[in-house]
Design a protein around this motif. Structure first.
Motif: not given
Length: 145
Positions: A72-90
């Motif tokens: 669980y991660v709460k947004s630093a800017f509002n009341d939303s729950q953050i879901i982050s997806v990370y990709y390796l890119v070039k």
């Protein structure tokens, strides 16, 4: 309460340096990986490619999924729950952005400022980025060597 889906690109150059984004929004300064919010009707990869063009003026190819938030991660800017997806890119072609060496070395004025820096992967530490999920990704990057 609602979900806020974010997508980020881990761009590592030929010198084993990773691209970091220094930003200031509404007076709040933070360091993160390039990327941002997924817009309604967009897929994750489509959103990431759009974000790189908007932020870095550079097209990227997505190489592989790296990590999706699993705590669980709460947004630093509002009341939303953050879901982050990370990709390796070039990059596809040339890098079309200027990189700096100093933290928060912004050009111009305004409510939303951004600059980019390269950081050696071998020297990257969790405290080099602001947000908890990015800090966790740094730990994963260090163990993935």
């Amino acid at each position: 309460m609602y979900f806020n889906v974010r997508v980020y690109g881990l761009l590592i150059n030929e010198h084993r340096e990773i691209l970091l984004s220094d930003e200031q929004v509404q007076g709040y300064r933070f360091i993160k990986f390039p990327g941002g919010g997924v817009e309604f009707g967009e897929g994750l990869i489509e959103a990431l490619k759009r974000e790189f063009v908007e932020e870095c003026n550079t097209e990227v190819e997505v190489l592989s999924h790296f990590y999706t938030t699993d705590f669980y991660v709460k947004s630093a800017f509002n009341d939303s729950q953050i879901i982050s997806v990370y990709y390796l890119v070039k990059p596809v072609g040339n890098l079309n952005f200027v990189t700096k060496t100093d933290l928060f070395d912004f050009e111009g004025k305004g409510d939303s400022l951004q600059s980019f820096r390269w950081k050696k992967l071998d020297e990257l530490q969790p405290e080099d980025v602001t947000f908890r999920t990015d800090q966790y990704v740094v730990e994963l990057l260090k163990t993935a060597k």
